[in-house]
Motif scaffolding. Sequence first.
Motif, PDB file in Angstrom:
ATOM      1  N   LYS A   7       0.838  -1.207   0.000  1.00 49.01           N
ATOM      2  CA  LYS A   7       0.000   0.000   0.000  1.00 49.01           C
ATOM      3  C   LYS A   7       0.871   1.255   0.000  1.00 49.01           C
ATOM      4  CE  LYS A   7      -4.041  -1.838   2.399  1.00 49.01           C
ATOM      5  NZ  LYS A   7      -4.847  -1.740   3.638  1.00 49.01           N
ATOM      6  N   ILE A   8       1.897   1.265   0.812  1.00 48.80           N
ATOM      7  CA  ILE A   8       2.796   2.425   0.890  1.00 48.80           C
ATOM      8  C   ILE A   8       3.481   2.640  -0.448  1.00 48.80           C
ATOM      9  CG2 ILE A   8       4.952   3.275   1.919  1.00 48.80           C
ATOM     10  CD1 ILE A   8       3.943   1.977   4.581  1.00 48.80           C
ATOM     11  N   ARG A   9       3.936   1.565  -1.069  1.00 57.06           N
ATOM     12  CA  ARG A   9       4.613   1.671  -2.375  1.00 57.06           C
ATOM     13  C   ARG A   9       3.662   2.209  -3.444  1.00 57.06           C
ATOM     14  NH1 ARG A   9       8.498   3.281  -5.045  1.00 57.06           N
ATOM     15  NH2 ARG A   9       9.115   2.059  -6.821  1.00 57.06           N
ATOM     16  N   ILE A  10       2.420   1.750  -3.433  1.00 61.02           N
ATOM     17  CA  ILE A  10       1.426   2.236  -4.395  1.00 61.02           C
ATOM     18  C   ILE A  10       1.172   3.730  -4.188  1.00 61.02           C
ATOM     19  CG2 ILE A  10      -1.019   2.106  -5.051  1.00 61.02           C
ATOM     20  CD1 ILE A  10      -0.782  -0.961  -4.616  1.00 61.02           C
ATOM     21  N   LEU A  11       1.032   4.149  -2.938  1.00 61.92           N
ATOM     22  CA  LEU A  11       0.816   5.566  -2.635  1.00 61.92           C
ATOM     23  C   LEU A  11       2.018   6.412  -3.071  1.00 61.92           C
ATOM     24  CD1 LEU A  11      -0.937   5.382   0.853  1.00 61.92           C
ATOM     25  CD2 LEU A  11      -1.973   6.011  -1.352  1.00 61.92           C
ATOM     26  N   GLU A  12       3.225   5.891  -2.894  1.00 63.69           N
ATOM     27  CA  GLU A  12       4.423   6.610  -3.329  1.00 63.69           C
ATOM     28  C   GLU A  12       4.438   6.779  -4.849  1.00 63.69           C
ATOM     29  OE1 GLU A  12       7.613   4.240  -1.758  1.00 63.69           O
ATOM     30  OE2 GLU A  12       7.498   5.158   0.237  1.00 63.69           O
ATOM     31  N   LEU A  13       4.111   5.714  -5.563  1.00 62.65           N
ATOM     32  CA  LEU A  13       4.059   5.782  -7.025  1.00 62.65           C
ATOM     33  C   LEU A  13       2.959   6.732  -7.492  1.00 62.65           C
ATOM     34  CD1 LEU A  13       4.613   2.029  -7.987  1.00 62.65           C
ATOM     35  CD2 LEU A  13       6.179   3.950  -8.394  1.00 62.65           C
ATOM     36  N   ASP A  14       1.828   6.703  -6.801  1.00 60.57           N
ATOM     37  CA  ASP A  14       0.711   7.592  -7.117  1.00 60.57           C
ATOM     38  C   ASP A  14       1.144   9.052  -6.999  1.00 60.57           C
ATOM     39  OD1 ASP A  14      -1.930   7.474  -8.007  1.00 60.57           O
ATOM     40  OD2 ASP A  14      -2.775   7.571  -5.983  1.00 60.57           O
ATOM     41  N   LEU A  15       1.840   9.370  -5.919  1.00 60.10           N
ATOM     42  CA  LEU A  15       2.303  10.742  -5.710  1.00 60.10           C
ATOM     43  C   LEU A  15       3.357  11.126  -6.746  1.00 60.10           C
ATOM     44  CD1 LEU A  15       2.385  13.394  -4.177  1.00 60.10           C
ATOM     45  CD2 LEU A  15       3.986  12.327  -2.562  1.00 60.10           C
ATOM     46  N   LYS A  16       4.284  10.224  -7.032  1.00 62.05           N
ATOM     47  CA  LYS A  16       5.320  10.522  -8.027  1.00 62.05           C
ATOM     48  C   LYS A  16       4.690  10.803  -9.400  1.00 62.05           C
ATOM     49  CE  LYS A  16       9.284   8.151  -6.044  1.00 62.05           C
ATOM     50  NZ  LYS A  16      10.269   7.069  -6.164  1.00 62.05           N
ATOM     51  N   GLY A  17       3.719   9.988  -9.781  1.00 57.33           N
ATOM     52  CA  GLY A  17       3.031  10.209 -11.053  1.00 57.33           C
ATOM     53  C   GLY A  17       2.294  11.538 -11.071  1.00 57.33           C
ATOM     54  N   CYS A  18       1.677  11.859  -9.965  1.00 58.30           N
ATOM     55  CA  CYS A  18       0.947  13.118  -9.850  1.00 58.30           C
ATOM     56  C   CYS A  18       1.896  14.313  -9.967  1.00 58.30           C
ATOM     57  CB  CYS A  18       0.197  13.153  -8.517  1.00 58.30           C
ATOM     58  SG  CYS A  18      -0.901  14.548  -8.337  1.00 58.30           S
ATOM     59  N   ILE A  19       3.003  14.262  -9.268  1.00 58.50           N
ATOM     60  CA  ILE A  19       3.987  15.355  -9.299  1.00 58.50           C
ATOM     61  C   ILE A  19       4.566  15.503 -10.704  1.00 58.50           C
ATOM     62  CG2 ILE A  19       6.279  16.075  -8.491  1.00 58.50           C
ATOM     63  CD1 ILE A  19       5.478  14.841  -5.733  1.00 58.50           C
ATOM     64  N   TYR A  20       4.900  14.378 -11.327  1.00 55.67           N
ATOM     65  CA  TYR A  20       5.465  14.414 -12.674  1.00 55.67           C
ATOM     66  C   TYR A  20       4.503  15.077 -13.657  1.00 55.67           C
ATOM     67  CZ  TYR A  20       7.244  12.949 -17.186  1.00 55.67           C
ATOM     68  OH  TYR A  20       7.698  12.956 -18.477  1.00 55.67           O
ATOM     69  N   LEU A  21       3.250  14.630 -13.651  1.00 53.14           N
ATOM     70  CA  LEU A  21       2.272  15.175 -14.595  1.00 53.14           C
ATOM     71  C   LEU A  21       1.928  16.627 -14.262  1.00 53.14           C
ATOM     72  CD1 LEU A  21       0.062  12.028 -15.026  1.00 53.14           C
ATOM     73  CD2 LEU A  21       1.451  13.117 -16.790  1.00 53.14           C
ATOM     74  N   ASN A  22       1.826  16.946 -12.982  1.00 48.93           N
ATOM     75  CA  ASN A  22       1.510  18.313 -12.586  1.00 48.93           C
ATOM     76  C   ASN A  22       2.630  19.273 -12.985  1.00 48.93           C
ATOM     77  OD1 ASN A  22       1.674  20.429  -9.944  1.00 48.93           O
ATOM     78  ND2 ASN A  22      -0.294  20.228 -10.997  1.00 48.93           N
ATOM     79  N   HIS A  23       3.855  18.790 -12.995  1.00 44.94           N
ATOM     80  CA  HIS A  23       4.982  19.634 -13.395  1.00 44.94           C
ATOM     81  C   HIS A  23       4.799  20.169 -14.821  1.00 44.94           C
ATOM     82  CE1 HIS A  23       8.997  21.272 -13.118  1.00 44.94           C
ATOM     83  NE2 HIS A  23       9.283  20.732 -14.288  1.00 44.94           N
ATOM     84  N   LEU A  24       4.085  19.427 -15.671  1.00 55.48           N
ATOM     85  CA  LEU A  24       3.819  19.880 -17.038  1.00 55.48           C
ATOM     86  C   LEU A  24       3.013  21.171 -17.058  1.00 55.48           C
ATOM     87  CD1 LEU A  24       2.919  16.451 -18.697  1.00 55.48           C
ATOM     88  CD2 LEU A  24       5.083  17.703 -18.888  1.00 55.48           C
ATOM     89  N   SER A  25       2.226  21.415 -16.017  1.00 59.19           N
ATOM     90  CA  SER A  25       1.383  22.612 -15.976  1.00 59.19           C
ATOM     91  C   SER A  25       2.183  23.885 -15.720  1.00 59.19           C
ATOM     92  CB  SER A  25       0.304  22.472 -14.902  1.00 59.19           C
ATOM     93  OG  SER A  25       0.861  22.589 -13.610  1.00 59.19           O
ATOM     94  N   HIS A  26       3.474  23.763 -15.463  1.00 56.48           N
ATOM     95  CA  HIS A  26       4.308  24.946 -15.252  1.00 56.48           C
ATOM     96  C   HIS A  26       4.488  25.719 -16.557  1.00 56.48           C
ATOM     97  CE1 HIS A  26       6.088  23.495 -11.200  1.00 56.48           C
ATOM     98  NE2 HIS A  26       4.869  23.050 -11.383  1.00 56.48           N
ATOM     99  N   SER A  27       4.259  25.075 -17.678  1.00 54.95           N
ATOM    100  CA  SER A  27       4.250  25.761 -18.969  1.00 54.95           C
ATOM    101  C   SER A  27       2.860  26.379 -19.139  1.00 54.95           C
ATOM    102  CB  SER A  27       4.517  24.767 -20.103  1.00 54.95           C
ATOM    103  OG  SER A  27       4.080  25.299 -21.336  1.00 54.95           O
ATOM    104  N   SER A  28       2.808  27.675 -19.383  1.00 52.80           N
ATOM    105  CA  SER A  28       1.503  28.344 -19.482  1.00 52.80           C
ATOM    106  C   SER A  28       0.679  27.821 -20.662  1.00 52.80           C
ATOM    107  CB  SER A  28       1.667  29.857 -19.577  1.00 52.80           C
ATOM    108  OG  SER A  28       2.379  30.222 -20.734  1.00 52.80           O
ATOM    109  N   ARG A  29       1.330  27.466 -21.753  1.00 55.17           N
ATOM    110  CA  ARG A  29       0.588  26.930 -22.909  1.00 55.17           C
ATOM    111  C   ARG A  29      -0.052  25.585 -22.581  1.00 55.17           C
ATOM    112  NH1 ARG A  29       4.537  28.367 -27.976  1.00 55.17           N
ATOM    113  NH2 ARG A  29       4.039  30.585 -27.991  1.00 55.17           N
TER     114      ARG A  29
END
Length: 183
Positions: A7-29
Amino acid sequence: MKLQDIKIRILELDLKGCIYLNHLSHSSRISQFFKWISRLGDGWFWVIMLLATCWVQAWQSVIPVLYLLMTAAISTLIYKALKHKTIRPRPYQVHQVIVLGERPLDHFSFPSGHTQHAVMATCVLGYIQPILLIFMLPFTVLVALSRMILGLHYPSDVLIGAVLGGVIGGLSIWIAPMYAVQF
C-alpha cells in the motif's frame, strides 16, 4: 512483502506520477490547453457529441440519447457516493509541490468524475454512433490527463474513474433494451 508495504509503495508511485504530470502545468501553454480540455469535459463536449448523434440519427436517436442521460445520472450518483464515502483530499490540498491549475467542482479527489463520465459517455455514444469515436477517444484521454496535470487528481483516482466509467458504460449497453442502443 507485507500488504502494508505494498500500500505504501502504491501511494508513493501515485504521488510521483501526480507530481510528474503536474509539473507539465508549469508551462503556461500546456496549462491553458488542459484548462480548456477540463472545462469542455465539464459537459460541453458531451453535449456537442449528443447533438451530433441527434443530427446523424435524427428521430431515431431520441431513445438512445434518453438512455444515455439516464446512465449519466446513475453514474453521477455512484461517483458522488464514492466521493463522500472515501473523502480523499485532492493532491494540491496535501502536497505543497502540487500546483492547482483549475478550480475543482467539488471537494474530494477519489474517483475522478470527469474521467468516469468521459469513459462512460465514450462507451455508450461510441456504441450508438461509432464514427464519433474519432473525436471521443482522444478527448477522453486528454480529459484524464488534464485532471492530473491540473493537480486535481492522483493517477489512481483517474484509473478508478476510467474503470468505473467503462463498467457503467458496458453494463448500460449490456442491459439496455435492444431498441435503446441499436438502430
